[in-house]
Write a protein that holds these residues in place. Structure first.
Motif, PDB file in Angstrom:
ATOM      1  N   PHE A 353       0.827  -1.198   0.000  1.00 16.51           N
ATOM      2  CA  PHE A 353       0.000   0.000   0.000  1.00 16.51           C
ATOM      3  C   PHE A 353       0.874   1.266   0.000  1.00 16.51           C
ATOM      4  O   PHE A 353       0.667   2.194  -0.776  1.00 16.51           O
ATOM      5  CB  PHE A 353      -0.903  -0.033   1.246  1.00 16.51           C
ATOM      6  N   PRO A 375      -3.871  -2.580  -8.172  1.00 12.50           N
ATOM      7  CA  PRO A 375      -5.202  -2.335  -7.589  1.00 12.50           C
ATOM      8  C   PRO A 375      -5.187  -1.201  -6.565  1.00 12.50           C
ATOM      9  O   PRO A 375      -6.098  -0.368  -6.539  1.00 12.50           O
ATOM     10  CB  PRO A 375      -5.561  -3.673  -6.939  1.00 12.50           C
ATOM     11  N   PHE A 376      -4.140  -1.187  -5.706  1.00 14.65           N
ATOM     12  CA  PHE A 376      -4.007  -0.103  -4.733  1.00 14.65           C
ATOM     13  C   PHE A 376      -3.843   1.237  -5.451  1.00 14.65           C
ATOM     14  O   PHE A 376      -4.452   2.239  -5.083  1.00 14.65           O
ATOM     15  CB  PHE A 376      -2.810  -0.338  -3.819  1.00 14.65           C
ATOM     16  N   TYR A 377      -2.983   1.219  -6.453  1.00 14.80           N
ATOM     17  CA  TYR A 377      -2.670   2.450  -7.170  1.00 14.80           C
ATOM     18  C   TYR A 377      -3.929   3.042  -7.815  1.00 14.80           C
ATOM     19  O   TYR A 377      -4.182   4.252  -7.726  1.00 14.80           O
ATOM     20  CB  TYR A 377      -1.613   2.153  -8.233  1.00 14.80           C
ATOM     21  N   LYS A 378      -4.703   2.202  -8.422  1.00  9.87           N
ATOM     22  CA  LYS A 378      -5.938   2.652  -9.078  1.00  9.87           C
ATOM     23  C   LYS A 378      -6.888   3.296  -8.077  1.00  9.87           C
ATOM     24  O   LYS A 378      -7.460   4.364  -8.328  1.00  9.87           O
ATOM     25  CB  LYS A 378      -6.616   1.461  -9.763  1.00  9.87           C
ATOM     26  N   GLU A 379      -7.069   2.653  -6.928  1.00 11.35           N
ATOM     27  CA  GLU A 379      -7.993   3.188  -5.928  1.00 11.35           C
ATOM     28  C   GLU A 379      -7.445   4.427  -5.230  1.00 11.35           C
ATOM     29  O   GLU A 379      -8.203   5.324  -4.836  1.00 11.35           O
ATOM     30  CB  GLU A 379      -8.346   2.105  -4.900  1.00 11.35           C
ATOM     31  N   PHE A 389     -12.640   5.469  -2.070  1.00  9.31           N
ATOM     32  CA  PHE A 389     -11.686   4.373  -2.214  1.00  9.31           C
ATOM     33  C   PHE A 389     -12.402   3.066  -1.890  1.00  9.31           C
ATOM     34  O   PHE A 389     -13.108   2.964  -0.887  1.00  9.31           O
ATOM     35  CB  PHE A 389     -10.525   4.599  -1.230  1.00  9.31           C
ATOM     36  N   LYS A 390     -12.236   2.075  -2.754  1.00 10.42           N
ATOM     37  CA  LYS A 390     -12.751   0.739  -2.460  1.00 10.42           C
ATOM     38  C   LYS A 390     -11.737  -0.288  -2.969  1.00 10.42           C
ATOM     39  O   LYS A 390     -11.565  -0.470  -4.182  1.00 10.42           O
ATOM     40  CB  LYS A 390     -14.108   0.490  -3.119  1.00 10.42           C
ATOM     41  N   TYR A 391     -11.063  -0.943  -2.032  1.00 11.53           N
ATOM     42  CA  TYR A 391     -10.138  -2.025  -2.379  1.00 11.53           C
ATOM     43  C   TYR A 391     -10.768  -3.354  -1.972  1.00 11.53           C
ATOM     44  O   TYR A 391     -11.301  -3.497  -0.874  1.00 11.53           O
ATOM     45  CB  TYR A 391      -8.795  -1.862  -1.663  1.00 11.53           C
ATOM     46  N   GLU A 392     -10.677  -4.342  -2.864  1.00  7.81           N
ATOM     47  CA  GLU A 392     -11.255  -5.652  -2.552  1.00  7.81           C
ATOM     48  C   GLU A 392     -10.349  -6.748  -3.092  1.00  7.81           C
ATOM     49  O   GLU A 392      -9.888  -6.695  -4.231  1.00  7.81           O
ATOM     50  CB  GLU A 392     -12.646  -5.772  -3.186  1.00  7.81           C
ATOM     51  N   ASP A 393     -10.056  -7.743  -2.249  1.00 10.28           N
ATOM     52  CA  ASP A 393      -9.377  -8.954  -2.722  1.00 10.28           C
ATOM     53  C   ASP A 393     -10.150 -10.156  -2.197  1.00 10.28           C
ATOM     54  O   ASP A 393     -11.309 -10.031  -1.801  1.00 10.28           O
ATOM     55  CB  ASP A 393      -7.901  -8.959  -2.287  1.00 10.28           C
ATOM     56  N   ILE A 397     -12.221  -6.258   2.264  1.00  9.60           N
ATOM     57  CA  ILE A 397     -12.730  -5.100   1.519  1.00  9.60           C
ATOM     58  C   ILE A 397     -12.468  -3.862   2.373  1.00  9.60           C
ATOM     59  O   ILE A 397     -12.769  -3.842   3.563  1.00  9.60           O
ATOM     60  CB  ILE A 397     -14.241  -5.205   1.231  1.00  9.60           C
TER      61      ILE A 397
END
Length: 415
Positions: A353, A375-379, A389-393, A397
């Motif tokens: 992150f 994915p982090f960079y995009k959010e 911001f929404k990160y999900e793996d 979430i």
């Protein structure tokens, strides 16, 4: 003056709008009615609970028997209303102020009838358009006539000239009544204007029009000036709110009208919060997002509604509601939260992150070469641009909503 008066001859007749009680109210009825209206407008609740002692003191009654007798008689006093357009009935009906009451444990629980309650609701355009909420509060029937005559025959912040004979005729006073202007001014004009100013935001001034330009000349008419304190405040507040969004809007007049109308119905604080929210979170068409934000109270509801399905489906590990002075301060708090958790997967994500954040700040990332960071960079870019911001793996979430001068939110769910 005669020319001006004919110019104003007068499209509105007082009897076009009528609202009053079928049975005359006595002094105690008026006190109770005024108290009910104040409770409705302050609490915005059709259920009113009052202690027996409060009511006895309010109405100057000695015991419960007298109070019950008063309430039984008050229930018989219904409101008649009628509005005509071009002598054709538009709406008419009868309203009971109270639908029921119940006494229990020394308290009276009153249920306000839905129609009476709606008279005092800002979003109920049918009753408020006819000023029913104001007219019901006037105790003097001549005040009602003067209020309707003035507000329907002139624009606010404008003037109206009328002959004394015409005014007396509108007020149902024959020309021999109060033949001395001094008596008419003292017993009618001053009394009615004081009552209008008590129950409205209008300020009314008038100038005497004389037959000749001498101090002893006969007074033959009046020139009224109406100013609305609320309207003046609305215009100033609209200007203030518009100032911050002018670069974002194309249809200036449409949005200005929308903000002015919403200010009148919702208030300044509500509008300020939702306009600020729209500026922070809009994507695409700002005007559409702004209207939606005001209509649905996005400031209070949008984020909470967004996470409801996740609360129902997943385990909430962490939530934070806090005001951050800047996005970098929020980032640092988020790093501390992720790295400080005792969950291995989250602690493993913390350095990734931070690396994504540092790369974003440097302005360069090759997403093909950095699949873990992408994915982090995009959010993080989304957070920087739209404050969301929404990160999900496969395991977690993370939701973030940044609201600058207001409370921001961080939520972490475990799948």
């Amino acid at each position: 003056m005669e020319k001006n008066m004919k110019k104003n001859e007068f499209f509105f007749q007082e009897h076009d709008i009528f609202i009053d009680f079928q049975k005359k109210l006595n002094k105690k009825d008026k006190i109770f009615l005024e108290f009910l209206i104040k409770k409705i407008t302050s609490d915005n609740d059709p259920k009113i609970v009052l202690g027996q002692k409060v009511l006895l003191n309010l109405l100057n009654l000695a015991n419960k028997h007298e109070l019950d007798d008063f309430l039984n008689k008050f229930f018989e006093k219904r409101v008649n209303y009628q509005c005509n357009k071009l002598n054709i009935p538009d709406i008419e009906g009868i309203i009971n102020p109270l639908s029921s009451y119940k006494f229990s444990e020394n308290n009276y629980a009153f249920s306000i009838s839905s129609d009476f309650f709606n008279i005092f609701q800002k979003n109920k355009k049918d009753f408020r358009a006819y000023n029913f909420d104001i007219l019901l509060q006037f105790s003097n029937p001549i005040t009602k006539k003067l209020f309707l005559f003035l507000t329907n025959n002139t624009g606010i912040n404008d003037f109206l000239e009328v002959s004394l004979d015409t005014l007396k005729n509108y007020l149902d006073l024959n020309n021999t009544s109060y033949s001395r202007f001094y008596d008419f001014e003292k017993n009618i004009l001053t009394v009615c204007i004081n009552e209008i100013e008590k129950y409205t935001t209008l300020k009314i001034q008038y100038r005497k029009i004389k037959l000749h330009n001498t101090s002893s000349s006969k007074i033959i008419g009046l020139k009224f000036y109406l100013a609305d304190e609320n309207k003046n405040a609305l215009e100033k507040n609209t200007d203030t709110l518009m100032e911050g969004i002018k670069p974002l809007i194309k249809n200036n007049s449409k949005i200005r009208n929308f903000i002015t109308l919403s200010l009148a119905n919702r208030g300044y604080n509500y509008m300020k919060k939702n306009i600020d929210y729209a500026k922070l979170h809009y994507k695409g068409n700002f005007e559409i997002f702004l209207i939606e934000a005001v209509k649905y109270d996005y400031f209070e509801n949008r984020f909470s509604k967004m996470i409801i399905p996740f609360k129902e489906k997943y385990k909430l590990l962490f939530s934070l509601k806090k005001s951050f002075h800047s996005l970098p301060e929020l980032y640092e708090n988020l790093f501390e939260i992720i790295s400080g958790t005792n969950l291995f997967h989250l602690t493993q994500m913390a350095p990734i992150f931070r690396e994504a954040y540092d790369l974003m700040e440097s302005g360069y990332i090759n997403q093909k070469e950095q699949p873990k960071i992408a994915p982090f960079y995009k959010e993080l870019l989304n957070l920087k641009s739209f404050n969301e911001f929404k990160y999900e793996d496969e395991k977690f979430i993370i939701f973030i909503e940044y609201n600058k001068n207001y409370d921001s939110f961080i939520y972490i769910f475990e799948k």
